[in-house]
Design a protein around this motif. Structure first.
Motif: not given
Length: 224
Positions: A119-125, A162-164, A136-140, A97-102
């Motif tokens: 041919d897929m769409i992925l909902d992500a944060l 959105g964001v996580m 920790k991972h993630g964008f500064m 349903t949702l991928f939290h960790a882009l």
């Protein structure tokens, strides 16, 4: 604890979420994702019977195994872990349903290629390292808004919702609060963002008071 005691216990957790939510606004809605990474399919079914529907895993193979075992239940599966590029196809087979960790442009670009091919769409944060911690991972924080806009432009098969972020690893409430406020300030100014996922078992009330509308609760939800 027996089934009745467990329901009373979970009702108390829900009440804590509600109390924190109402401190923000009567209109502020908070979704709870039960993080089941240390729990069995039987534990998940037990929590489902009380009314929980959204569950999160941090390993692709565990998510696949539990989703398969519980496929007769209408569960909403979230992937909350760091995603290795060689596991992307496996995750897309599950279609969470949702991928939290882009957490990087490299991952976004690789996901885009695989999603386009299928041919897929992925909902992500977008994951933000709001406390700037090496563990920790993630964008500064200073790069997050630009990265969000770039992914929206260049990766049409990734639907950013959105964001996580994970609260600062600290015993100082003010330091944790500052990390949540940093994420929320970024979230508020993002085009089309509707999810601000912050808060885990130890700090979810503070996260909600700082604007979180999605909490990821593990140990507190699976108290045996």
């Amino acid at each position: 604890m027996n089934a009745e005691e467990y329901k009373i216990y979970i009702d108390n957790v829900v009440r804590k979420v509600e109390t924190a939510r109402l401190k923000v606004s009567g209109h502020h809605i908070v979704k709870t994702v039960a993080i089941s990474k240390y729990s069995t399919a039987a534990d998940i079914a037990k929590l489902y019977n009380i009314g929980q529907r959204a569950f999160g895993e941090n390993k692709v193979q565990d998510l696949k195994a539990k989703a398969t075992e519980l496929e007769e239940l209408p569960l909403e599966w979230h992937f909350v872990g760091n995603l290795q590029k060689n596991k992307i196809n496996n995750l897309l087979e599950i279609n969470p349903t949702l991928f939290h960790a882009l957490d990087s442009m490299e991952l976004a670009e690789e996901l885009q290629k695989k999603l386009e091919a299928k041919d897929m769409i992925l909902d992500a944060l977008l994951q933000i390292n709001s406390a700037k911690e090496e563990s920790k991972h993630g964008f500064m924080p200073e790069d997050a808004s630009e990265a969000y806009a770039r992914i929206q432009r260049e990766c049409p098969n990734i639907n950013l919702k959105g964001v996580m972020s994970i609260g600062a690893h600290s015993d100082d409430r003010d330091v944790i609060k500052k990390s949540f406020e940093t994420t929320y300030e970024i979230y508020k100014n993002l085009d089309g963002a509707t999810i601000c996922s912050m808060g885990m078992s130890g700090d979810f009330e503070l996260a909600i008071e700082c604007g979180s509308n999605m909490v990821r609760l593990g140990s507190i939800m699976f108290n045996k």
